[in-house]
Structures are given as C-alpha cells and as structure tokens.
Design an enzyme around this catalytic site. Sequence first.
Site, mmCIF file in Angstrom:
data_model
loop_
_atom_site.group_PDB
_atom_site.id
_atom_site.type_symbol
_atom_site.label_atom_id
_atom_site.label_comp_id
_atom_site.label_asym_id
_atom_site.label_seq_id
_atom_site.Cartn_x
_atom_site.Cartn_y
_atom_site.Cartn_z
ATOM 1 N N CYS A 33 0.914 -1.251 -0.125
ATOM 2 C CA CYS A 33 -0.254 0.069 -0.078
ATOM 3 C C CYS A 33 0.912 1.214 0.173
ATOM 4 O O CYS A 33 0.491 2.526 -0.314
ATOM 5 C CB CYS A 33 -1.039 -0.007 1.189
ATOM 6 S SG CYS A 33 0.042 -0.005 2.731
ATOM 7 N N CYS A 102 -2.502 -3.425 8.656
ATOM 8 C CA CYS A 102 -2.026 -2.024 9.055
ATOM 9 C C CYS A 102 -1.830 -2.013 10.406
ATOM 10 O O CYS A 102 -0.495 -1.193 10.865
ATOM 11 C CB CYS A 102 -3.314 -1.106 8.937
ATOM 12 S SG CYS A 102 -4.058 -1.293 7.558
HETATM 13 FE FE1 FES Z 1 -1.650 0.621 4.070
HETATM 14 FE FE2 FES Z 1 -3.502 0.541 5.975
HETATM 15 S S1 FES Z 1 -3.765 0.483 3.758
HETATM 16 S S2 FES Z 1 -1.334 0.537 6.376
#
Ligand code: FES
Length: 141
Positions: A33, A102
């Site tokens: 991400c 996360c």
């Molecule tokens: Fe990357 Fe939450 S989407 S840490």
Amino acid sequence: MYSEKVMDHFMNPRNMGEIENADGIGEVGNPVCGDIMKISLKIEDNRIVDARFKTFGCGAAIASSSMATELVKGKTLEEAWEVSNKAVAEALEGLPPIKMHCSVLAEEGIHKAINEYRIKNGLEPWEEKTPYGEHTPGDGA
Ligand code: FES
C-alpha cells in the site's frame, strides 16, 4: 465498518510526533500500500518511558500506531516485544480483516525501534517471528 475506538484514535491520535534524541527508532513500510510509519522510543532502565509515532498512511494505520504507542508505554522491553498486532487490533475493538495488515506495521515499527536500541547498546537484536515485509494485505496476520 470501524469500531468507535478506531475512530477515536484516528480522530484524536495519542503520542503523535517524534522524540528528540530517541533511544530507539523504527521505520517500517508496507510495500503493497506504500504506507510508512516511524516509531521513536525513550528507554530508561530497560523500560519504555515514552513512545511516539509519525505515520503516513491510512486511518487504520494511524489508529494502530496511536494504540500501539499507548500499549508499550511503561512496559519493559521484553513486555513491549510481546505486544502483537493482534493485541493492538483487540485493544482497538477489532479491525476489518483487510485492515489487519495496518496493525502489523505498528508491531514491526515497535520491534524495529527496540532492536535499534539493542544494537546501539551492544545487545543482540531479538528475532522476528514473522520477518519484515512478509505480511501481505488481507492475510489476516
Ligand atoms: Fe496501508 Fe493501512 S492500507 S497500512
């Protein structure tokens, strides 16, 4: 979708910022991400007396870093090492499964900061149960 606790820690994050002359710093990122987190710790007599975070990431990552810094404050390094991402998520009254990774960032950040301190002080770094970067989004880790 998010618990009240998550919303609270996202809207009013605790311990945001950076400790000057920190004893241990851990910077971690999730390559998938692209979110990054920096944890800084003040350590006295093997105990974490202060913990702060800077997170450039999603709301769940911010809430997780806020909660993780709250959880490790006052703990010995051994106790803080045992604070898993699951413990962080539980303290937040749960995270949606696709957001569990996360909270992994918070666990890794704390671990890295502790090990940075240990290495600086001539101590053996502790071993990660799951090496950095091997968690992937959605794996429920
Ligand atoms: Fe990357 Fe939450 S989407 S840490």
